[in-house]
Design a protein around this motif. Structure first.
Motif, short mmCIF file in Angstrom:
data_model
loop_
_atom_site.label_atom_id
_atom_site.label_comp_id
_atom_site.label_asym_id
_atom_site.label_seq_id
_atom_site.Cartn_x
_atom_site.Cartn_y
_atom_site.Cartn_z
N ASP A 204 0.82 -0.56 -0.47
CA ASP A 204 0.06 0.17 -0.07
C ASP A 204 0.95 1.34 -0.20
O ASP A 204 2.13 1.62 0.66
CB ASP A 204 -1.11 -0.23 1.14
CG ASP A 204 -1.88 0.92 1.10
OD1 ASP A 204 -2.64 1.50 0.29
OD2 ASP A 204 -1.19 2.51 2.26
N ASP B 100 1.07 4.46 0.42
CA ASP B 100 1.15 5.45 2.07
C ASP B 100 1.24 4.90 2.79
O ASP B 100 2.17 5.58 3.59
CB ASP B 100 -0.90 6.17 1.96
CG ASP B 100 -1.13 6.85 1.00
OD1 ASP B 100 -0.93 7.59 0.13
OD2 ASP B 100 -2.72 6.59 0.92
N ARG B 101 0.81 3.62 3.14
CA ARG B 101 2.10 3.15 4.21
C ARG B 101 3.13 2.60 3.98
O ARG B 101 4.46 2.74 4.85
CB ARG B 101 1.59 1.63 4.76
CG ARG B 101 -0.12 1.90 5.12
CD ARG B 101 -0.41 0.99 6.46
NE ARG B 101 -2.17 0.42 4.68
CZ ARG B 101 -3.05 -0.96 5.17
NH1 ARG B 101 -2.59 -1.40 5.76
NH2 ARG B 101 -4.03 -1.21 4.46
N MET C 227 5.36 5.72 4.72
CA MET C 227 5.56 6.27 5.78
C MET C 227 6.67 5.01 6.86
O MET C 227 7.16 5.65 7.19
CB MET C 227 3.98 5.69 6.54
CG MET C 227 3.50 6.28 7.10
SD MET C 227 1.66 6.27 7.81
CE MET C 227 1.46 4.36 8.72
N GLU D 56 10.85 9.29 -0.83
CA GLU D 56 9.38 9.26 -1.44
C GLU D 56 8.75 9.81 -2.31
O GLU D 56 7.58 9.43 -3.10
CB GLU D 56 8.27 10.25 -0.29
CG GLU D 56 7.56 10.09 0.24
CD GLU D 56 6.89 11.13 1.67
OE1 GLU D 56 6.15 11.93 1.57
OE2 GLU D 56 7.31 11.56 2.02
#
Ligand SMILES: Nc1ncnc2c1ncn2[C@@H]1O[C@H](COP(=O)(O)OP(=O)(O)OP(=O)(O)O)[C@@H](O)[C@H]1O
Ligand SMILES: [Mg+2]
Length: 404
Positions: free
Chosen positions: A308, A310-311, A314, A335
């Motif tokens: 995923d 977004d994760r 993170m 990122e």
């Protein structure tokens, strides 16, 4: 007397699948269709590389061959252990990664042949053992010892052996069995749901025939991978079956025993009049296919969470934060590489908002940490996943013992 006609593998397909099987097919194809969709293709391709090593790790582990992911990576880079046994395991692991990559390449360009065809399966076996030293091809048993020919079916009585409680068809019949196998599992002859159900069924019946003296387990898992790619649930190589086969559905030792237990149960003869019309139990096949679908779905779900975007972003940030060598600005770079697939070296200053020299130093540190890399020295950089970062960035992808 063991029946020796190729029809011995019937029932081969689920003509009337249970509601649970139909639901599992629908869930699996829906889940596979979204896996990796939000990822940049370049990032997805790098993650598929990670999955190839992971599938190889588990497929060999199932056979009791333990080679840590970092040792597989080293083998891919041409670095081998001095110890002969470990080196041989590295050679077979590198071969497995290579064959899987070739399957995915052919699938991407639309040139993948019928995965259940005799020609393709013999090619898999030949490629998997290409360049293997004789010692890896030597099959030793109680009263037998011989060197296996890559890509050749069992053809002599000395090649025959039991698999657990199961006695596979004898060597002189393998050609006929595999011809029949090919006819039954031709993807071209099946509808979409039928194709997805056929993956598990073919996986079992292949191992039931056990066409090669050795290497059947690994080849069957590669064949299943090819079938998944071929029927459109392969998600560009972002998931694979071996982790699930190795771990099963329930946590712990019980789960790790599932694969063998389920394979064994699917060897059962037909039980009475309402169990299909073949030699083997249709009900047991239905159970096996259901289990295989659930294992597949479990893997697709797991990989979807792991990848995923977004994760993952993170965890990359968190990794930089806890790192002693990386400056906080490194996170921006990572990122950006995640989102855009790759970053030109000349852009690093703009992305980080730092002066050219400082930015270049930061880039250097991220490359040294094994989190960015490029194909050529000056080329644009994309994500890499160092051995040290694996457990943090991709928790539970491997058992804890594999990455320390
Ligand atoms: N009861 C069974 N019926 C059919 N197939 C089985 C059964 N038990 C295990 N298998 C399959 O056989 C494979 C292992 O058997 P075996 O070790 O004899 O194969 P192999 O030819 O040595 O393959 P490999 O070299 O990849 O291990 C397992 O990975 C599994 O796929
Ligand atoms: Mg073996």
């Amino acid at each position: 007397m063991v029946e020796e006609t190729p029809q011995r593998i019937e029932s081969a397909l689920l003509d009337e699948p249970s509601a649970a099987v139909i639901d599992a097919v629908a869930e699996l194809s829906a889940a596979a269709a979204t896996l990796g969709k939000a990822l940049h293709p370049k990032t997805a391709a790098n993650l598929a590389g990670l999955v190839r090593v992971m599938n190889t790790y588990y497929s060999n582990l199932i056979e009791g061959h333990h080679t840590r992911p970092r040792d597989i990576q080293r083998a891919l880079a041409g670095e081998f252990d001095k110890d002969k046994d470990r080196r041989n395991f590295q050679i077979e692991a590198a071969a497995h990664v290579r064959v899987q990559g070739e399957i995915e390449r052919q699938a991407a360009e639309g040139s993948l042949p019928e995965p259940a065809s005799a020609d393709f399966i013999r090619w898999l076996h030949r490629e998997f053992y290409k360049g293997a030293p004789d010692e890896m091809l030597r099959v030793k048993g109680k009263d037998r010892e011989f060197v296996m020919q890559p890509g050749e079916w069992r053809s002599k009585p000395e090649h025959d052996n039991a698999v657990g409680r199961h006695v596979p068809p004898s060597s002189e019949r393998i050609g006929d069995f595999m011809k029949y196998f090919e006819e039954r599992y031709r993807i071209a002859g099946l509808g979409t749901a039928g194709r997805i159900m056929a993956i598990g069924a073919a996986h079992h019946r292949f191992n039931y025939i056990h066409p090669f003296p050795d290497g059947n387990g690994r080849v069957s898992r590669l064949m299943s991978h090819a079938m998944g790619m071929s029927v459109g649930i392969g998600a560009n190589g972002l998931w694979s079956i071996s982790r699930g086969l190795s771990r099963g559905l329930v946590e712990g030792p019980e789960g790790r025993a599932e694969y063998k237990t389920m394979m064994d149960a699917a060897d059962s003869p037909r039980q009475g009049d309402i169990d299909g019309r073949g030699n083997l139990s249709l009900r047991a096949l239905n159970e096996f296919v259901l289990w295989f679908l659930r294992v597949s779905l479990d893997q697709v779900t797991f990989m979807s969470e792991l990848f995923d975007i977004d994760r993952l972003a993170m965890r990359l940030r968190a990794y930089v934060e806890r790192s002693e060598t990386l400056k906080p600005d490194a996170a921006r770079l990572l990122e950006e590489a995640l989102m855009r697939g790759e970053v030109e070296r000349g852009e690093v200053s703009r992305i980080t908002g730092l002066p050219e020299r400082t930015a270049r130093r930061i880039l250097g540190s991220v490359i040294d940490a094994g989190l960015l890399g490029s194909d050529t020295e000056k080329g644009s950089v994309s994500l890499r996943f160092s051995d040290e970062a694996l457990e943090f960035l991709f928790p539970r992808l491997y058992p804890a013992t594999a990455t320390n």
